[in-house]
Every structure is written in structure tokens, then in C-alpha cells.
Design an enzyme around this catalytic site. Sequence first.
Site, mmCIF file in Angstrom:
data_model
loop_
_atom_site.group_PDB
_atom_site.id
_atom_site.type_symbol
_atom_site.label_atom_id
_atom_site.label_comp_id
_atom_site.label_asym_id
_atom_site.label_seq_id
_atom_site.Cartn_x
_atom_site.Cartn_y
_atom_site.Cartn_z
ATOM 1 N N ILE A 77 -14.610 -7.491 -2.736
ATOM 2 C CA ILE A 77 -15.990 -7.518 -3.200
ATOM 3 C C ILE A 77 -16.869 -7.793 -1.994
ATOM 4 C CG2 ILE A 77 -17.669 -8.711 -4.671
ATOM 5 C CD1 ILE A 77 -15.622 -7.042 -6.250
ATOM 6 N N ASP A 88 -2.783 11.757 -3.652
ATOM 7 C CA ASP A 88 -1.570 10.942 -3.702
ATOM 8 C C ASP A 88 -1.470 10.244 -5.056
ATOM 9 O OD1 ASP A 88 0.484 9.091 -3.395
ATOM 10 O OD2 ASP A 88 -0.112 8.538 -1.358
ATOM 11 N N TYR A 133 -7.258 -15.149 -9.832
ATOM 12 C CA TYR A 133 -6.044 -14.489 -10.299
ATOM 13 C C TYR A 133 -5.345 -15.307 -11.384
ATOM 14 C CZ TYR A 133 -6.820 -11.840 -5.982
ATOM 15 O OH TYR A 133 -7.363 -11.088 -4.980
ATOM 16 N N GLN A 159 -20.356 -11.726 -3.811
ATOM 17 C CA GLN A 159 -19.338 -12.705 -4.172
ATOM 18 C C GLN A 159 -19.977 -13.896 -4.877
ATOM 19 O OE1 GLN A 159 -17.228 -13.499 -0.513
ATOM 20 N NE2 GLN A 159 -16.225 -11.513 -0.545
#
Length: 165
Positions: A84, A48, A129, A89
Site C-alpha cells: 500500500i 502467466d 494478517y 497507510q
Amino acid sequence: MRIRPLEKTDLSYIYDQENSRKIMALWFEEAYTSFDELQTLYDKHVLDQTERRFVVEEDSQFIGVVELMEIDSLHRNTEIQIIINSNYQGHGYAQEAMKAGLDYAFNVLNMHKVYLYVDVDNSPAIHIYKKIGFIEEGRLRKHFFAEGHYHDSLIMGIFKEEYSK
């Protein structure tokens, strides 16, 4: 730390992750996938072109997964997802893996924008982020159902020129 394409031999690690309600709730997805189903999904999606799945590893040790989903070559944007393994982590792997995924999206696939969805209560992920450069673009109220109730989600995005700085 490096990323490499997900191979069929990695499915046992993915199986462990996909059968953790806690982990899959972070992706707003249903847990508990049979190994046969996982193999079928792998076979179905391996070619894909709207998805890329990568294993995050350190010294050949499986650390987690980074995925580019809904790759749109016309509008040049894609969603990024990361998991993760809980044993790894807090060691900077998430930030490194996200950067590797972004490098691939921007420099190999020539994406203009990468976006993600994150639970408003997942402050560790939001922190990572933002540190990378993602900007909050909006809040989706009660948008995802996980762990028995609806969750608000942030949609965050970053443009190639913002990431290149």
C-alpha cells in the site's frame, strides 16, 4: 476500495514503488528497476497463469498492489503479497485489499490455502494478517537479504474454510 487487474497504464505507479528501497525491502526484493525493464517484465508476465496482479484503488486513485504469486493449481495454494502506497497507510486499505485478494484466490481460483512471508519485525503487517485469520506456520531464520543484512521471516497461512468463517 476495489481491486482490478494491473494494466500497462499502471506501470508508472509500479515504477515509483519499485524504486523505493524501503518499500522493496518489505518484499525482500531489490529496488531500482528501469521503466524499460518494468515494461518488459509486464509483457513477459501478463499471460502467466501462475500469477495475478491487481491494483488497489479508491475513486480511480492508485492505492497499491495485491499479487497472487506461485499459483499452484494442483495443490491449490498461492502466495499473496501486498504493498500500500505510504500516503494511504493507516486507513484500512491493507486489510480491505488483502480480503479482496483472498476472495479472488478462494472464490475465483478455488485455492485451498493462501500463504505469505513477512519480516518478523513488521509488526503492523503481522497484526493485520492475524486479524484477517492468518496463522503463523513457521519462522525462516535469516532467510531474506534486504537493506544490507539478513532478515528472519514468518510464513503465515490461511485455509479457505478458516477464511470463510
